[in-house]
Design an enzyme around this catalytic site. Structure first.
Site, mmCIF file in Angstrom:
data_model
loop_
_atom_site.group_PDB
_atom_site.id
_atom_site.type_symbol
_atom_site.label_atom_id
_atom_site.label_comp_id
_atom_site.label_asym_id
_atom_site.label_seq_id
_atom_site.Cartn_x
_atom_site.Cartn_y
_atom_site.Cartn_z
ATOM 1 C CG ASP A 1 -0.976 -62.325 57.781
ATOM 2 O OD1 ASP A 1 -1.172 -61.719 58.525
ATOM 3 O OD2 ASP A 1 -1.268 -61.681 56.617
ATOM 4 C CG HIS B 1 -3.069 -58.365 58.357
ATOM 5 N ND1 HIS B 1 -2.249 -58.999 57.608
ATOM 6 C CD2 HIS B 1 -3.708 -56.973 58.301
ATOM 7 C CE1 HIS B 1 -1.654 -58.592 56.897
ATOM 8 N NE2 HIS B 1 -2.284 -57.119 57.037
ATOM 9 C CB SER C 1 -1.492 -55.946 53.600
ATOM 10 O OG SER C 1 -0.683 -56.373 54.738
#
EC number: 3.4.21.-
Length: 293
Positions: A51, A83, A238
């Protein structure tokens, strides 16, 4: 006298006022606020987060998160975006995670803008395939990829290599409200591809769908860890994928094998409870088998 087979006794733990996604995966019905889970909680497992990196010092990781390698080409061995930290929190945060005792490994392939190249992503994937055997993960390894791009045979091949190395791979279906077969690594058959649901047990309007989707998991309005040391509520497939990666680590910690783990989750999942799911898409919401109601 008689001798009976000795049973394994496990301790069931509960988390009150849990994030809705955690409560949902340990309940038969929506609307709950308690997360019920076996106290083993992914002990002995490791979770690679491919990520934007992880802010490893976040208190919710309790020292279980480690930054391993950066393939984003930015020279910043941390999470400049948020994220990856959010995803890691859902996999294994003490408060926000499914598997609260797993070890978390950051493999950075996306920069502060959440962007990266196919070559960088593939390099990160290949690193995970090779690195996993060197880590102390006696119960097994899961990998989460909450990212995607256009269909790529090279990315799918790298994903297949992760699974053939004996690692469980959860990937986001994508947020284009289209068939997931047009993106990678979502279209890789050996990966466990995850669509997103919301609090009302409806398929998220943005979620990709189609025959390559294996499972559905909470993805809308998910609260988890952020790279400023605080928390943030965000939405997407996600956020759904790390619920599956975390549940993978949870089941591995309980003694399940990596081989067939995605199928095992389908078996344990709640069938046909999610609204607005196209007929060609698996209507299976993940469940840990602990909750009663």
């Amino acid at each position: 006298e008689f001798i009976e087979q000795d049973a394994v006794v496990t301790i069931s733990a509960t988390q009150e006022d849990a994030p809705w996604g955690l409560a949902r995966i340990s309940s038969q019905e929506p609307g709950g606020t308690t997360y019920t889970y076996d106290d083993s909680a992914g002990t002995g497992t490791c979770a690679y987060i491919i990520d934007t990196g992880i802010y490893t010092n976040h208190t919710d990781f309790g020292g279980r998160a480690k930054f391993l390698k950066n393939f984003a080409g930015d020279g910043q061995d941390t999470d400049g975006n948020g994220h990856g930290t959010h995803v890691a929190g859902t996999v294994g945060g003490t408060t926000y995670g499914v598997a609260k005792k797993t070890s978390l490994f950051a493999v950075k392939v996306l920069d502060a803008n959440g962007q990266g190249s196919n070559s960088g992503v593939i390099a990160g994937m290949d690193f995970v395939t090779k690195d996993a055997s060197s880590q102390n993960c006696p119960k097994g390894v899961v990998v989460n990829m909450s990212l995607g791009g256009p269909s790529s045979s090279a990315v799918n091949r790298a994903a297949a290599e992760i699974t053939s190395a004996g690692l469980f791979l959860a990937v986001a279906a994508g947020n284009e409200a289209t068939d997931a077969s047009s993106s990678s690594p979502a279209s890789e058959e050996s990966a466990c591809t995850v669509g997103a649901t919301d609090k009302t047990d409806t398929l998220a309007e943005y979620s990709n769908f189609g025959s390559v989707v294996d499972l559905l998991a909470p993805g809308t309005d998910i609260k988890s860890t952020w790279n400023d040391g605080r928390t943030k509520i965000i939405s997407g497939t996600s956020m759904a994928s790390p619920h599956v990666a975390g549940l993978g680590a949870y089941f591995l910690g309980l003694g399940q094998k990596v081989q067939g783990l995605c199928d095992y989750m389908v078996e344990k999942g709640l069938k046909d409870v999610i609204q607005s799911v196209p007929s060609d898409t698996a209507n299976v919401l993940i469940n840990n088998g602990e909750g009663s109601a």
